[in-house]
Motif scaffolding. Structure first.
Motif, PDB file in Angstrom:
ATOM      1  N   SER A 134      23.031   1.795 -12.200  1.00  0.00           N
ATOM      2  CA  SER A 134      23.438   0.047 -12.481  1.00  0.00           C
ATOM      3  C   SER A 134      23.103  -1.008 -11.177  1.00  0.00           C
ATOM      4  O   SER A 134      23.349  -1.976 -11.033  1.00  0.00           O
ATOM      5  CB  SER A 134      24.479  -0.264 -12.839  1.00  0.00           C
ATOM      6  N   HIS A 163      33.159   6.892 -12.565  1.00  0.00           N
ATOM      7  CA  HIS A 163      32.542   8.256 -13.124  1.00  0.00           C
ATOM      8  C   HIS A 163      32.193   9.004 -11.708  1.00  0.00           C
ATOM      9  O   HIS A 163      32.845   9.916 -11.149  1.00  0.00           O
ATOM     10  CB  HIS A 163      32.429   7.793 -13.788  1.00  0.00           C
ATOM     11  N   ARG A 164      30.962   8.491 -10.645  1.00  0.00           N
ATOM     12  CA  ARG A 164      30.475   8.725  -9.977  1.00  0.00           C
ATOM     13  C   ARG A 164      31.583   9.407  -8.338  1.00  0.00           C
ATOM     14  O   ARG A 164      32.055   9.526  -7.897  1.00  0.00           O
ATOM     15  CB  ARG A 164      29.837   8.524  -9.693  1.00  0.00           C
ATOM     16  N   SER A 206      24.396   4.492  -8.498  1.00  0.00           N
ATOM     17  CA  SER A 206      24.104   5.041  -9.691  1.00  0.00           C
ATOM     18  C   SER A 206      23.257   3.999 -10.340  1.00  0.00           C
ATOM     19  O   SER A 206      22.848   2.548  -9.350  1.00  0.00           O
ATOM     20  CB  SER A 206      25.557   4.029  -9.849  1.00  0.00           C
ATOM     21  N   ASP A 251      31.799  -1.415 -13.057  1.00  0.00           N
ATOM     22  CA  ASP A 251      30.707  -0.272 -13.188  1.00  0.00           C
ATOM     23  C   ASP A 251      31.726   0.394 -13.597  1.00  0.00           C
ATOM     24  O   ASP A 251      31.790   1.617 -12.672  1.00  0.00           O
ATOM     25  CB  ASP A 251      29.819  -0.058 -12.485  1.00  0.00           C
ATOM     26  N   GLU A 252      31.229   1.450 -15.284  1.00  0.00           N
ATOM     27  CA  GLU A 252      32.094   2.332 -15.376  1.00  0.00           C
ATOM     28  C   GLU A 252      31.141   3.978 -15.061  1.00  0.00           C
ATOM     29  O   GLU A 252      31.241   5.208 -14.527  1.00  0.00           O
ATOM     30  CB  GLU A 252      31.920   1.995 -16.786  1.00  0.00           C
ATOM     31  N   GLU A 253      29.859   3.443 -14.835  1.00  0.00           N
ATOM     32  CA  GLU A 253      29.452   4.767 -14.312  1.00  0.00           C
ATOM     33  C   GLU A 253      29.691   5.315 -12.407  1.00  0.00           C
ATOM     34  O   GLU A 253      30.020   6.427 -11.948  1.00  0.00           O
ATOM     35  CB  GLU A 253      27.495   4.406 -13.981  1.00  0.00           C
TER      36      GLU A 253
END
Length: 593
Positions: A171, A62-63, A169, A57-59
């Motif tokens: 997603s 990042h978070r 996040s 999960d890229e988001e």
């Protein structure tokens, strides 16, 4: 899936060529925590590796990095320090302080309900950790005994700041899943609303409840039913679960467990101060700048408090709010209706009304509070500002901001402004400097690159080429990078150096060994000169070494019948010959043993 993650990491043993995993010390729904050795700094650390379902999960990644970086800036005795945020191939993990001790959940399971002073002391330390986090605009979101580690000396350390936030996040929560452990979740989180600072205080209230009773306030057949109880039901009184819970502790728990965030403590500092009083065996200071009228009866020693205890209740006029929290409603907590308590409720209601009326009359008759001139604190050190505010009988709250010019822990701004007049015990809001904002960048992977290419790659990432060392290597081509420090994936400040180890290629074969040194040999020549012959005869001894070099070691004249003894030494195999009047009369070999 969890077993696969654990297996692959244990097989790997070392992450980023730096962190050597030893053994698992804890597992949760989001991560597995290992005890590890930081081989670079030679210190023991804890490595929390996120579960595999989060890696793609890229988001989230990042978070996760953003929240972990913010948490890494929290430095406090009651917060488990964050040292590093890394990725190793597909593994995402945080490197933290390793605390040698159990978590609070383990302590409660082993010991049962804790002594009230001890419980208050642990709660106070957690509250102080939340003060630090809230000053830096960080909400924990998952305060629970599992995230409170008890180190030597009873020091409580809160861990996992920022992880629950990272999990929020889109997603991962588009199914409206609740973030946080449901047994300790606040009503607003249970309703799917955003967490606020007071959400952490509610969770701490649940932890206090469990510490003093040995039980959780709510239980159910499934997580959803427990979450609904947090959102809608009032908990049983702690004194009903365990006799002897003090009135003061019950007050703190009730205050923290209010359904409305606005009715809880106005700050973690207020809660910490009340817990400190309980720890010292004192009454909760009901003269503090907050409302303490409870329409729900408190208990002492497992019994309801009668009217004689209500005359200690005091109502205060509204004061300046704590700027870290939303405006608080100064209304009492909701009562809990129980069978047979209606009549008592009416009696208590009448008594409360009478007491309120009497106290209100006294307040009206009192003189107006003294006014204080707000000092100018801008540009001054925080410690100096706190001393002056304390001397003026003023309270304060702080929050941090990055600033390029104002030194670290100096005041950037204040509210109210200098020169204004305010009441004693009012709150001054201070904004302190966190220093210049640190600009972090991710260390690129420059292994197997030529030095020139590695230097360009580092510069493009805002980093410098540090020191270089050279060593032989059979797998990396001569002139290319074998390894780097820090290794790829680390987050470090820009303009920091990265040290490289450069290959010298294959190591040349060793030179042939020198010939073995010749061993010493020795012997003795015994000879008797013949009786017949001239009056003097010459006796000579010669040695010949293994290379054919000849050396005379004895040459003297002797009379007939005289005995001669000559000691002979040489290196390696040596031939000895002796002559009489230049005629060879004997020969022998000396050989090393």
């Amino acid at each position: 899936m969890h077993c696969v993650v654990r297996w692959s990491l244990q097989m790997k043993k070392v992450l980023n060529e730096r962190y050597q995993l030893k053994h698992v010390v804890g597992e949760g729904g989001m991560a597995v925590t290992y005890a590890a050795l930081d081989q670079l700094l030679e210190r023991d650390v804890a490595v929390k590796v996120m579960r595999k379902q989060f890696w793609a999960d890229e988001e989230f990644i990042h978070r996760f990095r953003r929240e972990a970086q913010a948490a890494a800036k929290l430095s406090h005795p009651n917060i488990c320090g964050v040292f590093d945020i890394c990725q190793d191939e597909d593994a995402l993990y945080i490197v933290m302080e390793l605390v040698d001790g159990p978590n609070l959940k383990q302590v409660i399971r082993q010991e049962g309900p804790l002594d009230e002073a001890r419980a208050a002391g642990i709660g106070k330390q957690v509250a102080h950790a939340l003060v630090k986090a809230h000053e830096n605009r960080i909400i924990h979101r998952d305060i629970k005994p599992h995230n409170i580690l008890i180190a030597d000396g009873g020091i409580a350390k809160v861990t996992d700041f920022g992880i629950a936030r990272a999990v929020e996040s889109d997603s991962l929560t588009k199914t409206h899943a609740i973030v946080g452990t449901v047994q300790y979740i606040s009503p607003e989180q249970a309703r799917g609303e955003p967490a606020v600072y007071a959400s952490d205080l509610y969770s701490l209230g649940v932890v206090l409840y469990e510490m003093v009773t040995g039980e959780l306030p709510f239980s159910g057949e499934n997580p959803v039913s427990v979450a609904l109880k947090h959102a809608e039901e009032e908990p049983p009184a702690p004194s009903e679960r365990r006799a002897g819970v003090s009135r003061a502790m019950e007050y703190v728990i009730y205050k923290a467990l209010q359904k409305s965030a606005r009715k809880r403590y106005s700050s973690a500092l207020d809660m910490a101060q009340d817990l400190e009083r309980i720890e010292k065996g004192k009454e909760v200071d009901e003269d503090a700048d907050r409302t303490v009228v409870l329409s729900r009866p408190l208990a002492t020693g497992g019994k309801k408090v009668g009217a004689e205890s209500l005359d200690r209740t005091m109502i205060r006029p509204p004061s300046v709010q704590d700027v870290r929290y939303d405006e608080r409603e100064r209304t009492p907590p909701r009562p809990i209706e129980r069978p047979g308590s209606a009549a008592m409720g009416w009696v208590l209601g009448i008594l409360l009304a009478l007491v309120a009326a009497g106290v209100g009359l006294m307040v009206a008759q009192k003189a107006q509070p003294e006014l204080v001139l707000v000092p100018n604190l801008v540009g001054r050190p925080l410690s100096e500002a706190e001393q002056e505010l304390s001397a003026l009988n003023l309270r304060w709250s702080t929050q941090g901001e990055y600033h390029e010019t104002v030194p670290l822990d100096h005041i950037i701004s204040q509210m109210p402004r200098p020169g204004e007049q305010i009441e004693e015990s009012a709150v001054i809001s201070l904004t302190r400097s966190l220093g210049p904002q640190v600009d972090l960048t991710q260390v690129p992977d420059v292994t197997n690159m030529a030095v020139a290419a590695a230097k360009r790659t580092l510069m493009n990432q805002g980093l410098l080429l540090g020191g270089t060392t050279k060593e032989f290597n059979t797998t990396v081509a001569k002139g290319n990078v074998i390894r780097q420090s820090p290794s790829a994936g680390h987050m470090i400040e820009k303009n920091m150096p990265v040290d490289l180890s450069i290959s010298k290629g294959e190591k040349p074969p060793p030179p042939p060994p020198p010939p073995p040194a010749s061993q010493d040999v020795e012997g003795a020549i015994e000879y008797t000169i013949p009786d017949s012959g001239p009056d003097e005869m010459t006796f000579r001894v010669v040695t010949v070494d293994q290379d054919g070099n000849e050396k005379t070691v004895y040459d003297r004249a002797h009379a007939p019948g005289e005995s001669v003894s000559v000691k002979v030494r040489g290196k390696g195999k040596t031939t000895v010959r002796w002559y009489l009047q230049d005629n060879l009369v004997g020969e022998k070999e000396l050989v090393p043993e």
